[in-house]
Write an enzyme that holds these catalytic residues in place. Structure first.
Site, PDB file in Angstrom:
ATOM      1  N   CYS A   1       8.898   3.875   4.715  1.00  0.00           N
ATOM      2  CA  CYS A   1       9.210   2.539   4.174  1.00  0.00           C
ATOM      3  C   CYS A   1      10.544   2.458   3.439  1.00  0.00           C
ATOM      4  CB  CYS A   1       8.088   2.104   3.246  1.00  0.00           C
ATOM      5  SG  CYS A   1       6.490   2.157   4.056  1.00  0.00           S
TER       6      CYS A   1
ATOM      7  N   LEU B   1       0.836  -1.205   0.000  1.00  0.00           N
ATOM      8  CA  LEU B   1       0.000   0.000   0.000  1.00  0.00           C
ATOM      9  C   LEU B   1       0.864   1.245   0.000  1.00  0.00           C
ATOM     10  CD1 LEU B   1      -2.405  -1.137   2.887  1.00  0.00           C
ATOM     11  CD2 LEU B   1      -2.641  -1.579   0.432  1.00  0.00           C
TER      12      LEU B   1
HETATM   13  C1  UGA Z   1       6.035   2.523  -0.649  1.00  0.00           C
HETATM   14  C2  UGA Z   1       5.671   1.549  -1.776  1.00  0.00           C
HETATM   15  O1  UGA Z   1       5.380   2.272  -2.962  1.00  0.00           O
HETATM   16  C3  UGA Z   1       4.455   0.691  -1.396  1.00  0.00           C
HETATM   17  O2  UGA Z   1       4.222  -0.260  -2.409  1.00  0.00           O
HETATM   18  C4  UGA Z   1       4.765  -0.023  -0.091  1.00  0.00           C
HETATM   19  O3  UGA Z   1       3.657  -0.801   0.348  1.00  0.00           O
HETATM   20  C5  UGA Z   1       5.082   1.003   0.984  1.00  0.00           C
HETATM   21  O4  UGA Z   1       6.222   1.775   0.560  1.00  0.00           O
HETATM   22  C6  UGA Z   1       5.392   0.250   2.254  1.00  0.00           C
HETATM   23  O5  UGA Z   1       6.394  -0.466   2.299  1.00  0.00           O
HETATM   24  O6  UGA Z   1       4.553   0.253   3.168  1.00  0.00           O
HETATM   25  P1  UGA Z   1       5.099   4.899   0.164  1.00  0.00           P
HETATM   26  O7  UGA Z   1       6.268   4.912   1.102  1.00  0.00           O
HETATM   27  O8  UGA Z   1       3.759   5.252   0.669  1.00  0.00           O
HETATM   28  O9  UGA Z   1       4.947   3.431  -0.490  1.00  0.00           O
HETATM   29  O10 UGA Z   1       5.426   5.936  -0.973  1.00  0.00           O
HETATM   30  P2  UGA Z   1       5.770   5.928  -2.536  1.00  0.00           P
HETATM   31  O11 UGA Z   1       4.644   6.485  -3.286  1.00  0.00           O
HETATM   32  O12 UGA Z   1       6.285   4.627  -2.963  1.00  0.00           O
HETATM   33  O13 UGA Z   1       6.956   7.007  -2.548  1.00  0.00           O
HETATM   34  C7  UGA Z   1       8.167   6.769  -1.832  1.00  0.00           C
HETATM   35  C8  UGA Z   1       9.115   7.938  -2.000  1.00  0.00           C
HETATM   36  O14 UGA Z   1       9.652   7.980  -3.321  1.00  0.00           O
HETATM   37  C9  UGA Z   1       8.477   9.294  -1.763  1.00  0.00           C
HETATM   38  O15 UGA Z   1       9.396  10.107  -1.069  1.00  0.00           O
HETATM   39  C10 UGA Z   1       8.226   9.833  -3.155  1.00  0.00           C
HETATM   40  O16 UGA Z   1       8.179  11.237  -3.212  1.00  0.00           O
HETATM   41  C11 UGA Z   1       9.447   9.271  -3.887  1.00  0.00           C
HETATM   42  N1  UGA Z   1       9.228   9.138  -5.339  1.00  0.00           N
HETATM   43  C12 UGA Z   1       8.382   8.201  -5.831  1.00  0.00           C
HETATM   44  C13 UGA Z   1       9.930   9.957  -6.209  1.00  0.00           C
HETATM   45  O17 UGA Z   1      10.722  10.841  -5.782  1.00  0.00           O
HETATM   46  N2  UGA Z   1       9.767   9.804  -7.546  1.00  0.00           N
HETATM   47  C14 UGA Z   1       8.930   8.879  -8.072  1.00  0.00           C
HETATM   48  O18 UGA Z   1       8.829   8.784  -9.317  1.00  0.00           O
HETATM   49  C15 UGA Z   1       8.213   8.065  -7.181  1.00  0.00           C
END
Ligand code: UGA
Length: 444
Positions: free
Chosen positions: A262, A152
């Site tokens: 995460c 999630l």
């Molecule tokens: C992440 C995973 O995407 C989920 O699948 C997983 O379940 C979750 O961790 C967990 O282990 O519980 P989340 O931490 O909510 O989810 O956030 P993401 O949307 O994955 O983003 C993570 C980080 O990467 C954020 O800081 C976001 O800004 C950054 N990000 C993401 C980028 O800088 N660029 C992108 O293209 C995508």
């Protein structure tokens, strides 16, 4: 099916409410009386789009309830989900204290055979360890332990649960596998792939998925730096590589580095796990380094760019300047500031002598409490008024949609550093801004 959810944090609450929505009867248990009181009174302790609606619905139709009484909950069900926290310990490992304590409490409370489903993100081997703890503290009953990682995303958690890419579970008995299939039977109609594995594989799938995604983010951030150095454009580059179906377009947005509860924790834990298994992962170790170097480098970049724009002393440009930081949460649609860029960038600017005002629609209060000397607001105009520079850290819609032609008049100087590439360099230049983004040539 009647299920107890131990741990009503982010994962437990979303999973519990969604399992109730697909027809199960869920008792969410947490030792935090204040949180349970709030939930019983209809308040949701976290900001998560769509969550309140399904919690209210579950409570109204009697499928969802909240309690602090673990013993009673365990006695009344055959299946218990573990969704307690596994925070990062000071040595970088996952702290499994809450998982182990919950296992002991379940063993003490068990009045029959039980199935334990581990939802918390745990290192490989933990499910077997939970099985041993249960067996040691209760020799009378049988326990099946299952691994069922969650995928999630904060901000999209409800839709991620309801429309999953896949469901993964690891079991070591056919009985446990049959129960897991029954729990997720709702998704059979939509043909969601179900991956049934061993306990170890399932535990490792979770870590590898997060590590791979973190690697994609670190990779595109390094490419953005390379674009800056060579005059290339990272947005075009991301499209150019993302259309290759082997690479995929998702997770190729440059930013201030990955944060949240995460990726930083799980990548570090995976490097330790790999070292301890005598199979070190140089790739993930580099991803961890790359991400922390990236944010530090951006700190220097902000100061250098501002010094150029203000034509001030390069050594101490921030002294007595007012900086508006837009976006304090680690990403949009969440109030979570854990490992958010704001928690690194704002203190850095403050240390250099700036006064920092941070805007965030949901995370202002949390950031105000966590970051020393920051002023926070939920009103964009208040943040922009009198600012000598604006630093964009989170891609909230409210920030994306700022009308800069209108807001320019509020600023003391038209300087915008956009670490999410939300605006077009050409439009910002036309409006008379000195504008810096990631990996995109500056427009004249
Ligand atoms: C992440 C995973 O995407 C989920 O699948 C997983 O379940 C979750 O961790 C967990 O282990 O519980 P989340 O931490 O909510 O989810 O956030 P993401 O949307 O994955 O983003 C993570 C980080 O990467 C954020 O800081 C976001 O800004 C950054 N990000 C993401 C980028 O800088 N660029 C992108 O293209 C995508």
């Amino acid at each position: 099916m009647k299920i107890a959810m131990i741990g009503t944090g982010y994962v437990g609450l979303v999973t519990g409410a969604c399992l109730a929505k697909i027809g199960h009867e869920i008792i969410c248990v947490d030792q935090d009386q204040t949180k349970i009181n709030a939930l019983c009174g209809g308040a949701i302790p976290i900001f998560e789009p769509g969550l309140k609606e399904i919690v209210d619905q579950g409570v109204q139709n009697g499928h969802l309830s909240f309690s602090t009484d673990l013993t009673q909950a365990v006695e009344s069900v055959d299946v218990i989900f573990l969704a307690v926290g596994t925070p990062q310990a000071s040595d970088g490992r996952s702290d499994l204290t809450q998982v182990e304590n919950a296992a002991k409490q379940i063993a003490k409370a068990a009045n029959g055979d039980k199935m334990i489903v581990v939802k918390s993100t745990v290192p490989v081997g933990t499910c077997r360890r939970v099985g041993r703890i249960l067996g040691k503290h209760d020799i009378e009953h049988a326990f099946h332990v299952t691994s069922n990682p969650e995928f999630l995303r904060e901000g999209d958690a409800v839709s991620d649960f309801m429309q999953p890419d896949r469901i993964v579970f690891g079991t070591n008995s056919t009985d446990a596998e049959a129960i897991m299939c029954e729990i997720y039977a709702h998704f059979e109609a939509t043909k969601v792939p179900v991956i049934k594995t061993s306990l170890e594989t399932s535990e490792l799938i979770k870590y590898s998925a997060n590590a791979f995604l973190a690697a994609k983010v670190a990779f595109i951030n390094e490419m953005a730096n390379l674009c800056d150095a060579t005059g290339a454009n990272v947005d075009d580059l991301a499209v150019g590589i993302g259309l290759d179906s082997r690479i995929g377009a998702a997770f190729l947005k440059p930013g201030p580095g990955y944060g949240g509860s995460c990726f930083p924790k799980d990548t570090l834990a995976l490097t330790i796990l790999a070292q301890e298994a005598d199979s070190p992962s140089r790739i993930i170790e580099s991803v961890v380094d790359s991400n922390s170097n990236h944010i530090r480098r951006l700190g220097r970049k902000i100061a250098d760019f501002c010094a150029d724009c203000w034509q001030t002393d390069k050594k101490h440009p921030m002294i007595d300047k007012r900086i508006a930081v837009l976006g304090l949460a680690f990403k949009a649609n969440t109030d979570d500031i854990r490992s958010a860029a704001s928690t690194v960038i704002a203190p850095l600017l403050i240390k250099q002598g700036a006064s920092v005002i941070g805007f965030d629609p949901e995370a202002a209060a949390a950031a105000g409490a966590a970051i020393d000397h920051i002023e926070t607001t939920t009103k964009i105009d208040e943040a922009l008024s009198g600012a000598d520079a604006v630093v964009v850290l989170t891609e909230w819609d409210a920030i994306k949609m700022i009308n800069w032609a209108e807001k320019k008049t509020l600023l003391n100087a038209p300087v915008v550093i956009d670490l999410r590439n939300l605006y077009s360099p050409e439009s910002m230049a036309k409006l008379g801004f000195q504008y810096l983004s990631l990996g995109r040539p500056t427009a004249e």
